[in-house]
Design a protein around this motif. Structure first.
Motif, mmCIF file in Angstrom:
data_model
loop_
_atom_site.group_PDB
_atom_site.id
_atom_site.type_symbol
_atom_site.label_atom_id
_atom_site.label_comp_id
_atom_site.label_asym_id
_atom_site.label_seq_id
_atom_site.Cartn_x
_atom_site.Cartn_y
_atom_site.Cartn_z
ATOM 1 N N VAL A 62 22.678 -35.919 -23.030
ATOM 2 C CA VAL A 62 22.793 -34.722 -23.885
ATOM 3 C C VAL A 62 21.471 -34.447 -24.586
ATOM 4 O O VAL A 62 21.015 -33.293 -24.667
ATOM 5 C CB VAL A 62 23.946 -34.886 -24.898
ATOM 6 C CG1 VAL A 62 23.898 -33.797 -25.954
ATOM 7 C CG2 VAL A 62 25.283 -34.879 -24.183
ATOM 8 N N GLU A 63 20.808 -35.484 -25.069
ATOM 9 C CA GLU A 63 19.516 -35.290 -25.736
ATOM 10 C C GLU A 63 18.461 -34.786 -24.758
ATOM 11 O O GLU A 63 17.607 -33.973 -25.120
ATOM 12 C CB GLU A 63 19.080 -36.584 -26.415
ATOM 13 C CG GLU A 63 19.919 -36.870 -27.650
ATOM 14 C CD GLU A 63 19.600 -38.206 -28.296
ATOM 15 O OE1 GLU A 63 18.921 -39.046 -27.654
ATOM 16 O OE2 GLU A 63 20.041 -38.401 -29.434
ATOM 17 N N GLU A 64 18.502 -35.245 -23.505
ATOM 18 C CA GLU A 64 17.577 -34.741 -22.483
ATOM 19 C C GLU A 64 17.848 -33.268 -22.200
ATOM 20 O O GLU A 64 16.923 -32.466 -22.039
ATOM 21 C CB GLU A 64 17.694 -35.565 -21.202
ATOM 22 C CG GLU A 64 17.106 -36.951 -21.322
ATOM 23 C CD GLU A 64 17.354 -37.804 -20.081
ATOM 24 O OE1 GLU A 64 18.108 -37.380 -19.169
ATOM 25 O OE2 GLU A 64 16.784 -38.912 -20.020
ATOM 26 N N GLU A 65 19.122 -32.889 -22.154
ATOM 27 C CA GLU A 65 19.478 -31.476 -21.949
ATOM 28 C C GLU A 65 18.998 -30.618 -23.120
ATOM 29 O O GLU A 65 18.490 -29.509 -22.917
ATOM 30 C CB GLU A 65 20.987 -31.334 -21.773
ATOM 31 C CG GLU A 65 21.520 -31.876 -20.460
ATOM 32 C CD GLU A 65 23.039 -31.827 -20.366
ATOM 33 O OE1 GLU A 65 23.698 -31.331 -21.308
ATOM 34 O OE2 GLU A 65 23.575 -32.297 -19.345
ATOM 35 N N ILE A 66 19.157 -31.143 -24.316
ATOM 36 C CA ILE A 66 18.674 -30.409 -25.503
ATOM 37 C C ILE A 66 17.178 -30.201 -25.407
ATOM 38 O O ILE A 66 16.667 -29.106 -25.669
ATOM 39 C CB ILE A 66 19.063 -31.167 -26.793
ATOM 40 C CG1 ILE A 66 20.566 -31.091 -27.025
ATOM 41 C CG2 ILE A 66 18.317 -30.599 -27.998
ATOM 42 C CD1 ILE A 66 21.066 -31.985 -28.159
ATOM 43 N N SER A 67 16.461 -31.233 -25.009
ATOM 44 C CA SER A 67 15.015 -31.132 -24.856
ATOM 45 C C SER A 67 14.651 -30.074 -23.815
ATOM 46 O O SER A 67 13.754 -29.248 -24.029
ATOM 47 C CB SER A 67 14.440 -32.484 -24.452
ATOM 48 O OG SER A 67 13.082 -32.365 -24.152
ATOM 49 N N THR A 68 15.349 -30.083 -22.698
ATOM 50 C CA THR A 68 15.095 -29.102 -21.644
ATOM 51 C C THR A 68 15.386 -27.688 -22.141
ATOM 52 O O THR A 68 14.609 -26.756 -21.901
ATOM 53 C CB THR A 68 15.963 -29.418 -20.405
ATOM 54 O OG1 THR A 68 15.677 -30.741 -19.975
ATOM 55 C CG2 THR A 68 15.699 -28.438 -19.288
ATOM 56 N N LEU A 69 16.492 -27.543 -22.843
ATOM 57 C CA LEU A 69 16.839 -26.218 -23.358
ATOM 58 C C LEU A 69 15.808 -25.724 -24.379
ATOM 59 O O LEU A 69 15.488 -24.534 -24.413
ATOM 60 C CB LEU A 69 18.237 -26.235 -23.977
ATOM 61 C CG LEU A 69 19.382 -26.409 -22.975
ATOM 62 C CD1 LEU A 69 20.705 -26.604 -23.705
ATOM 63 C CD2 LEU A 69 19.454 -25.210 -22.041
ATOM 64 N N ARG A 70 15.269 -26.644 -25.172
ATOM 65 C CA ARG A 70 14.207 -26.258 -26.118
ATOM 66 C C ARG A 70 12.986 -25.751 -25.365
ATOM 67 O O ARG A 70 12.364 -24.768 -25.755
ATOM 68 C CB ARG A 70 13.832 -27.436 -27.008
ATOM 69 C CG ARG A 70 14.824 -27.696 -28.098
ATOM 70 C CD ARG A 70 14.341 -28.796 -29.027
ATOM 71 N NE ARG A 70 15.321 -29.035 -30.063
ATOM 72 C CZ ARG A 70 15.619 -30.220 -30.551
ATOM 73 N NH1 ARG A 70 14.985 -31.285 -30.111
ATOM 74 N NH2 ARG A 70 16.522 -30.343 -31.491
#
Length: 189
Positions: A62-70
């Motif tokens: 989830v944190e990797e997805e958040i980073s990608t979305l940022r």
């Protein structure tokens, strides 16, 4: 989802991930396999080690997805700014448009219309009151000027004026009609 994979295929940063450039939002040290997990391995009651490991794994994803979305969001914002610049839209123009639209919305609101009507009626009543008051004052002043007391006062002021200043028509002092002494040119006053 792979961190290096870009969700937006039209992004100018396509294919850039942590290997393509450092992201200050993702440079967070990871302890124990997940962000913010303390090195003390205490499990909440009712949670097995396998469940905790599964949750940690999901947290990392989830944190990797958040980073990608940022990253995608930053790329979209940059692309949007470039498009606006090409169209000649500046932040000042956008602000003017927003203010104009906001003012139009206010003017079409029921509250504004009711307030405007109320102020209009109040203004009309105030104008009528001042007009009536002005007419009454003019009439009273006219009546007062025609009164015998005012006429007597006016005559006395006129006589004093002739005595002090004199009526100067062509440079010569003119004698007041009620004055019996002629005005002297070399008066001490």
């Amino acid at each position: 989802m792979d961190v290096g994979q870009d969700i937006n295929l039209n992004s100018p940063n396509k294919g850039l991930g942590p290997a393509g450039g450092a992201d200050p939002l993702t440079d967070v040290p990871v302890e124990g396999g997940a962000v913010g997990v303390s090195s003390i391995n205490t499990l909440p009651p009712g949670l097995t080690e396998e469940e905790a490991e599964e949750i940690r794994s999901e947290l990392v994803k989830v944190e990797e997805e958040i980073s990608t979305l940022r990253q995608v969001l930053l790329a979209k914002e940059k692309h949007s700014a470039d498009l606006k610049r090409k169209l000649g839209l500046s932040p000042l123009n956008e602000l003017k448009q927003n203010l104009t639209k906001g003012w139009q919305d206010v003017q079409t609101s029921n509250a504004y219309k009711k307030t405007q009507e109320t102020l209009s009626v109040a203004g009309q009543k105030t104008t009528a009151a001042f007009s009536t008051m002005g007419t009454a004052l003019s009439r009273k002043l006219g009546d007062m000027r025609n009164s015998p007391t005012f006429k007597s006062f006016e005559d006395k002021v006129g006589n004093i004026k002739y005595k002090v200043v004199g009526a100067r028509g062509n440079g010569e002092a003119v004698q007041s009609p009620t004055d019996t002494n002629p005005v002297q040119d070399n008066a001490p006053f």
